[in-house]
Design a protein around this motif. Structure first.
Motif, PDB file in Angstrom:
ATOM      1  N   LYS A 122      -7.534  -5.071  -2.123  1.00 20.14           N
ATOM      2  CA  LYS A 122      -8.107  -4.131  -3.077  1.00 20.14           C
ATOM      3  C   LYS A 122      -8.078  -2.747  -2.431  1.00 20.14           C
ATOM      4  O   LYS A 122      -8.087  -2.624  -1.208  1.00 20.14           O
ATOM      5  CB  LYS A 122      -9.553  -4.513  -3.417  1.00 20.14           C
ATOM      6  N   ASN A 123      -8.054  -1.719  -3.259  1.00 15.25           N
ATOM      7  CA  ASN A 123      -8.077  -0.354  -2.748  1.00 15.25           C
ATOM      8  C   ASN A 123      -9.477  -0.054  -2.198  1.00 15.25           C
ATOM      9  O   ASN A 123     -10.436   0.039  -2.967  1.00 15.25           O
ATOM     10  CB  ASN A 123      -7.727   0.630  -3.861  1.00 15.25           C
TER      11      ASN A 123
ATOM     12  N   TYR B 114      -9.041   3.208   6.156  1.00 21.52           N
ATOM     13  CA  TYR B 114      -8.695   3.479   4.768  1.00 21.52           C
ATOM     14  C   TYR B 114      -7.265   4.016   4.757  1.00 21.52           C
ATOM     15  O   TYR B 114      -6.870   4.757   5.678  1.00 21.52           O
ATOM     16  CB  TYR B 114      -9.644   4.521   4.163  1.00 21.52           C
TER      17      TYR B 114
ATOM     18  N   TRP C 136      -6.060  -4.671   2.723  1.00 22.10           N
ATOM     19  CA  TRP C 136      -6.085  -3.798   1.554  1.00 22.10           C
ATOM     20  C   TRP C 136      -5.622  -4.524   0.292  1.00 22.10           C
ATOM     21  O   TRP C 136      -4.835  -3.990  -0.498  1.00 22.10           O
ATOM     22  CB  TRP C 136      -5.205  -2.573   1.800  1.00 22.10           C
TER      23      TRP C 136
ATOM     24  N   THR D  37       0.819  -1.207   0.000  1.00 20.85           N
ATOM     25  CA  THR D  37       0.000   0.000   0.000  1.00 20.85           C
ATOM     26  C   THR D  37       0.855   1.260   0.000  1.00 20.85           C
ATOM     27  O   THR D  37       0.482   2.278  -0.593  1.00 20.85           O
ATOM     28  CB  THR D  37      -0.931   0.002   1.221  1.00 20.85           C
TER      29      THR D  37
ATOM     30  N   THR E 268     -13.897  -5.808  -0.134  1.00 16.69           N
ATOM     31  CA  THR E 268     -12.491  -6.011   0.194  1.00 16.69           C
ATOM     32  C   THR E 268     -12.158  -7.481   0.415  1.00 16.69           C
ATOM     33  O   THR E 268     -11.021  -7.901   0.217  1.00 16.69           O
ATOM     34  CB  THR E 268     -12.136  -5.186   1.434  1.00 16.69           C
TER      35      THR E 268
ATOM     36  N   TRP F   6     -10.856   2.560  -1.175  1.00 15.85           N
ATOM     37  CA  TRP F   6     -11.447   3.795  -1.682  1.00 15.85           C
ATOM     38  C   TRP F   6     -12.241   3.535  -2.970  1.00 15.85           C
ATOM     39  O   TRP F   6     -13.165   4.281  -3.301  1.00 15.85           O
ATOM     40  CB  TRP F   6     -10.363   4.834  -1.970  1.00 15.85           C
ATOM     41  N   GLU F   7     -11.856   2.491  -3.701  1.00 19.06           N
ATOM     42  CA  GLU F   7     -12.456   2.215  -5.004  1.00 19.06           C
ATOM     43  C   GLU F   7     -13.341   0.975  -5.015  1.00 19.06           C
ATOM     44  O   GLU F   7     -14.300   0.902  -5.788  1.00 19.06           O
ATOM     45  CB  GLU F   7     -11.341   2.052  -6.050  1.00 19.06           C
TER      46      GLU F   7
END
Length: 609
Positions: A485-486, A505, A483, A242, A493, A488-489
């Motif tokens: 996957k991101n 986050y 994380w 990350t 998860t 925020w997007e």
């Protein structure tokens, strides 16, 4: 905290604007159509709000209970209108206000508007709380996937305390025609005098003041314990992917930056009363001497003194991280190899050295080994037995349903949805034998509570109440920063879970919390209220004839946690107002019983001073 009352202010940009309301509130339902839930004049439930009664460009401002999500659509709002917001908290506690903005469209489409937020000091007869004790952030929204367990609300959900990874607190961007909440969290430092305080949150658009919210605060006359009486242990995974190495950054500088970032996350977790599972690190293997394995504990001890002694972390894991640990000196142990240990001798030798060091320091009671996850059988029993052969006082934690035949399990930690009344009774039997009985949640399993992002916040807050009611010794959650996957997007998860394993986050320079994390901390603070009340009852019952038996009986009933709040793990209230009201009743009883105790002490000392 008493639920916050919705404040409605209609202001044009910088200038107050009068609004003509219907004088016949009995006719409101016929006039108010599709926008709000309550009449701003009388507070009666309605189906809508008169759009034509609001001047274009006006800013409506209100507040809502922190245990209730505020969605973007005005018709979803369930608060009540009133003149001001109010909250209560103990010394040493954190409590939040949701300030909700609604910019009225100027009539040329729905654009966005930017406001600047400023908080004043909170003043009262007893003193003041500095504005530096209030942190204000714009709540962000994410779009959950529609998954197998279903959602009551299919739109965007409020979750991150920032709208983006690089957000700078102190500003808010609000879309016209939509609700936009701010999260203002207040901390009352230890030593804050009890009493009432008032401050103002001011909103500016350009150089003009657009609105102002008065926030009244009541500080209870008791202090929340710094010690955490319910260990809530969450794992924190590697963050290298990350926060990758920057162009031109040396390996050494990158590692130093990662360590600094990790520390920020660990400190923030502990500020939220959550214990990082493996943040103390592990002693470094230095070799063998006289047939014994030797380790360097210097860095481990430094971390212990910081996290455990200064930040009051309740428990810590000494097990190596999965899937690999050790050095090239360790040979592969087959067929029962475990986390890098290559023989029974090295496993026992390692935990003998760790146990002896912890015992010498007086730290062993707070340590545990999270040895194997959800893996029953003879192999599991063998590993736990070898750890105890290394040192019998090191506690083994197992995420298994309680069952007979595992003599080397010291901390049972089953999944919540497996806890039938029979299994709960077996867990209590193990507690009577000196073992600990924890609980954990992972994915969604309706109707049991969960930490998923697309469920009500009461789900997060109610878990510590359940732990208290059923006498559980701790709570575990598998990860706080999964994380892969991101987030925020992508909200899914973990497969089939929105927000699974993610309560932070990744911010540009460190942690960005969530509403779920805040709600869970509120639940952990509620737990401390219950603990304080029980301590008050114990002290009064120690006296031969404590006064006011009726007050004492009422307090003892509160300690049981009434079935109207929690009946069983799958049967609990979803009403945030009920939860808040119960918390206020507990706080009032703590003050009453504390005063009773002081009165008894004065009488025994020969009168009041």
């Amino acid at each position: 905290m008493k639920c916050l009352i919705f404040t409605l202010l209609a202001l044009s940009v910088g200038v107050s604007s009068a609004i003509t309301w219907s004088q016949e509130c009995g006719n409101c339902p016929a006039q108010l159509k599709e926008e709000w839930s309550f009449c701003p004049k009388c507070g009666n439930p309605l189906n809508g709000f008169p759009k034509d009664a609001i001047k274009p460009g006006a800013l409506l401002v209100g507040t809502e209970c922190p245990a209730i999500k505020v969605y973007r659509e005005p018709r979803t709002f369930k608060g009540r209108f009133g003149p001001r917001a109010h909250l209560s908290l103990a010394r040493g506690e954190y409590e939040a206000v949701q300030v909700v903005l609604y910019p009225v469209s100027r009539g040329k489409g729905n654009g966005s508007r930017t406001f600047r937020c400023e908080m004043t000091d909170l003043k009262g007869p007893a003193g003041e709380i500095k504005k530096s004790e209030v942190e204000i952030s714009q709540i962000g929204y994410v779009h959950p996937h529609q998954l197998y367990y279903g959602q009551d609300y299919a739109g965007a959900h409020p979750d991150p305390l920032w709208p983006s990874p690089d957000y700078v607190p102190g500003t808010v961007v609000a879309n016209e025609g939509e609700l936009q909440p701010l999260w203002a969290v207040l901390h009352a430092p230890p030593g804050t005098p009890a009493g009432d305080y008032e401050g103002r949150l001011r909103l500016y658009e350009g150089k003009q003041r657009a609105s102002e919210v008065k926030i009244g605060v009541h500080v209870w006359n008791f202090t929340l314990p710094e010690e955490m009486h319910l260990p809530a242990v969450f794992d924190f995974y590697d963050i290298r992917a990350t926060y990758p190495k920057r162009p031109g950054e040396s390996i050494r500088d990158w590692r130093a930056r990662l360590q600094s970032l990790e520390k920020r996350y660990y400190v923030d977790m502990l500020t939220h009363r959550i214990s990082p599972m493996r943040n103390l690190g592990y002693p470094g293997f230095t070799g063998a001497e006289g047939g014994r394995l030797t380790f360097d504990f210097s860095e481990f001890d430094k971390r212990y003194q910081f996290y455990m002694e200064q930040l009051h972390q309740p428990r810590f894991a000494v097990a190596p991280e999965w899937p690999d640990w050790g050095t090239a000196r360790f040979e592969r142990w087959k067929p029962e190899g475990w986390i890098g240990f290559r023989s029974a001798m090295t496993l026992k030798g390692t935990f003998r050295a760790i146990g002896e060091h912890l015992e010498k320091k007086g730290w062993i009671e707070k340590a545990y080994v999270y040895s194997i996850d959800e893996h029953p059988g003879e192999w599991t029993k063998q590993i736990n037995a070898l750890i105890h052969q290394g040192h019998p006082r090191i506690k083994n934690l197992m995420t298994l349903m309680v069952q007979e035949g595992y003599r080397d399990v010291d901390i049972w930690c089953p999944r919540m949805y497996e806890l039938t009344p029979g299994n709960l009774a077996l867990g209590r039997k193990f507690q009577r034998e000196g073992k600990e009985f924890w609980i954990y949640t992972s994915g969604p399993s309706p109707p049991f509570p969960t930490l998923m992002l697309d469920w009500d916040l009461v789900n997060c807050r109610i878990i510590p109440w359940m732990c208290w009611k059923f006498g559980l010794d701790g709570y575990l959650y598998w990860c706080i920063n999964f994380w892969i996957k991101n987030p925020w997007e992508a909200t899914e998860t973990f497969e089939g879970q929105n927000g699974g394993g993610v309560l932070y986050y990744p911010g540009k320079n460190g942690p960005v919390g969530t509403l779920r994390l805040e709600a869970f901390r509120d639940g952990l603070e509620d737990y401390e209220y219950l603990w304080l009340l029980r301590e008050c009852v114990k002290k009064l019952e120690a006296h031969a004839a404590p006064p006011d038996q009726e007050t004492l009986a009422a307090a003892k009933h509160l300690i049981t946690v009434d079935d109207s709040l929690v009946k069983y793990f799958d049967d609990f209230t979803n009403d945030a107002h009920t939860l808040q009201a119960m918390r206020v009743r507990i706080a009032e009883q703590i003050e009453r019983l504390t005063a009773m105790g002081h009165s008894i002490a004065r009488i025994r000392n020969g009168g009041s001073r």
